[in-house]
Design an enzyme around this catalytic site. Structure first.
Site, PDB file in Angstrom:
ATOM      1  N   HIS A 237     -33.381 -39.341  15.656  1.00 14.21           N
ATOM      2  CA  HIS A 237     -32.519 -38.190  15.952  1.00 14.21           C
ATOM      3  C   HIS A 237     -32.480 -37.932  17.460  1.00 14.21           C
ATOM      4  O   HIS A 237     -31.420 -37.713  18.039  1.00 14.21           O
ATOM      5  CB  HIS A 237     -33.069 -36.911  15.309  1.00 14.21           C
ATOM      6  CG  HIS A 237     -33.080 -36.874  13.822  1.00 14.21           C
ATOM      7  ND1 HIS A 237     -34.167 -36.456  13.098  1.00 14.21           N
ATOM      8  CD2 HIS A 237     -32.126 -37.182  12.908  1.00 14.21           C
ATOM      9  CE1 HIS A 237     -33.885 -36.490  11.805  1.00 14.21           C
ATOM     10  NE2 HIS A 237     -32.666 -36.949  11.654  1.00 14.21           N
TER      11      HIS A 237
ATOM     12  N   LYS B  27     -31.716 -27.447  -1.979  1.00 13.89           N
ATOM     13  CA  LYS B  27     -32.585 -28.563  -1.568  1.00 13.89           C
ATOM     14  C   LYS B  27     -34.002 -28.072  -1.293  1.00 13.89           C
ATOM     15  O   LYS B  27     -34.193 -26.942  -0.860  1.00 13.89           O
ATOM     16  CB  LYS B  27     -32.025 -29.182  -0.280  1.00 13.89           C
ATOM     17  CG  LYS B  27     -31.499 -30.610  -0.472  1.00 13.89           C
ATOM     18  CD  LYS B  27     -30.744 -31.045   0.738  1.00 13.89           C
ATOM     19  CE  LYS B  27     -31.353 -32.241   1.419  1.00 13.89           C
ATOM     20  NZ  LYS B  27     -30.518 -32.740   2.517  1.00 13.89           N
TER      21      LYS B  27
ATOM     22  N   ARG C 247     -26.964 -45.747  10.959  1.00 12.41           N
ATOM     23  CA  ARG C 247     -28.019 -46.752  10.784  1.00 12.41           C
ATOM     24  C   ARG C 247     -27.535 -47.966  10.024  1.00 12.41           C
ATOM     25  O   ARG C 247     -28.094 -49.051  10.156  1.00 12.41           O
ATOM     26  CB  ARG C 247     -29.192 -46.132  10.011  1.00 12.41           C
ATOM     27  CG  ARG C 247     -29.989 -45.144  10.789  1.00 12.41           C
ATOM     28  CD  ARG C 247     -30.831 -44.287   9.897  1.00 12.41           C
ATOM     29  NE  ARG C 247     -30.000 -43.373   9.143  1.00 12.41           N
ATOM     30  CZ  ARG C 247     -30.459 -42.353   8.441  1.00 12.41           C
ATOM     31  NH1 ARG C 247     -31.744 -42.138   8.359  1.00 12.41           N
ATOM     32  NH2 ARG C 247     -29.647 -41.544   7.797  1.00 12.41           N
TER      33      ARG C 247
ATOM     34  N   SER D  10     -36.200 -39.085   7.884  1.00 11.52           N
ATOM     35  CA  SER D  10     -37.222 -38.038   7.734  1.00 11.52           C
ATOM     36  C   SER D  10     -38.008 -38.265   6.447  1.00 11.52           C
ATOM     37  O   SER D  10     -39.227 -38.064   6.409  1.00 11.52           O
ATOM     38  CB  SER D  10     -36.570 -36.656   7.718  1.00 11.52           C
ATOM     39  OG  SER D  10     -35.905 -36.429   8.927  1.00 11.52           O
TER      40      SER D  10
HETATM   41  P1  ADP Z   1     -29.380 -35.421   6.452  1.00 11.94           P
HETATM   42  O1  ADP Z   1     -28.172 -34.826   7.124  1.00 11.94           O
HETATM   43  O2  ADP Z   1     -29.058 -36.492   5.438  1.00 11.94           O
HETATM   44  O3  ADP Z   1     -30.394 -34.445   5.987  1.00 11.94           O
HETATM   45  P2  ADP Z   1     -30.944 -35.862   8.764  1.00 11.94           P
HETATM   46  O4  ADP Z   1     -30.996 -34.415   8.915  1.00 11.94           O
HETATM   47  O5  ADP Z   1     -32.227 -36.598   8.669  1.00 11.94           O
HETATM   48  O6  ADP Z   1     -30.061 -36.293   7.559  1.00 11.94           O
HETATM   49  O7  ADP Z   1     -30.164 -36.521   9.940  1.00 11.94           O
HETATM   50  C1  ADP Z   1     -29.083 -35.909  10.585  1.00 11.94           C
HETATM   51  C2  ADP Z   1     -28.254 -36.961  11.241  1.00 11.94           C
HETATM   52  O8  ADP Z   1     -29.062 -37.698  12.155  1.00 11.94           O
HETATM   53  C3  ADP Z   1     -27.720 -38.001  10.271  1.00 11.94           C
HETATM   54  O9  ADP Z   1     -26.505 -37.610   9.760  1.00 11.94           O
HETATM   55  C4  ADP Z   1     -27.580 -39.207  11.153  1.00 11.94           C
HETATM   56  O10 ADP Z   1     -26.342 -39.130  11.826  1.00 11.94           O
HETATM   57  C5  ADP Z   1     -28.640 -39.043  12.196  1.00 11.94           C
HETATM   58  N1  ADP Z   1     -29.801 -39.914  11.999  1.00 11.94           N
HETATM   59  C6  ADP Z   1     -30.757 -39.828  11.067  1.00 11.94           C
HETATM   60  N2  ADP Z   1     -31.673 -40.795  11.220  1.00 11.94           N
HETATM   61  C7  ADP Z   1     -31.287 -41.526  12.289  1.00 11.94           C
HETATM   62  C8  ADP Z   1     -31.815 -42.684  12.972  1.00 11.94           C
HETATM   63  N3  ADP Z   1     -32.929 -43.293  12.571  1.00 11.94           N
HETATM   64  N4  ADP Z   1     -31.141 -43.132  14.033  1.00 11.94           N
HETATM   65  C9  ADP Z   1     -29.999 -42.528  14.441  1.00 11.94           C
HETATM   66  N5  ADP Z   1     -29.457 -41.460  13.848  1.00 11.94           N
HETATM   67  C10 ADP Z   1     -30.080 -40.951  12.783  1.00 11.94           C
END
Ligand code: ADP
Length: 158
Positions: free
Chosen positions: A17, A41, A91, A128
């Protein structure tokens, strides 16, 4: 003023992130890290703590603010805040398949564009969920999360 938003649940924020947020900050004048909560969630960390971890980690970077985004439409949030782009890290092709309809819908709803940044190779496998699983089972995640997250994950490890 070109303002972008990086939305997510950040449960917790990790280096994948952070890398995308830093790259977004180099492309836009201001980046809002918008921390979402879906009451259906189950999160490991409550909203306040997810925000706190992101703020602690990003405090030294200019032009980045961390805010709760609430449960409403992201498109509406973007319209109200004058956000011109949603920035997402990609990813894999499954990320793309998931994101494309949302990007199109958001543009049709409010005119906001979505900008996709390819994930850094070193963090391509990070989510995460995986980080929480590894940490819970006693594996080292210090290479993948900032210090403020590591200390909280270790507090709950065996
Ligand atoms: P979600 O929205 O599915 O809960 P997260 O909050 O973990 O996912 O992630 C928010 C955003 O961060 C994702 O939509 C993605 O664009 C980005 N993201 C997550 N993991 C990675 C990573 N390893 N590398 C680059 N971007 C990521």
């Amino acid at each position: 003023m070109r303002r972008a938003v990086c939305p997510g649940s950040f449960d917790p924020i990790h280096n994948g992130h952070l890398e995308v947020i830093a790259r977004a900050a180099s492309l836009f004048d201001e980046v809002i890290v918008a921390v979402s909560t879906n009451y259906a969630k189950k999160y490991r960390f409550p909203l306040e703590e997810r925000i706190e971890m992101a703020r602690e980690t990003l405090a030294s970077l200019r032009g980045i603010v961390v805010e709760p985004v609430g449960e409403g439409l992201l498109a509406e949030y973007c319209r109200q805040r004058g956000v011109s782009a949603i920035v997402k890290g990609l990813r894999s092709s499954s990320d793309f398949d998931y994101e494309l309809p949302m990007a199109t819908m958001n543009r049709q709803l409010s005119g906001v564009e979505t900008v996709f940044l390819p994930a850094e190779a070193h963090y391509l496998h990070l989510s995460s969920t995986l980080i929480k699983e590894v940490a819970t089972l006693g594996g080292s995640v210090s290479e993948y999360v900032p210090r403020s997250v590591l200390k909280r994950l270790l507090a709950g490890a065996p």
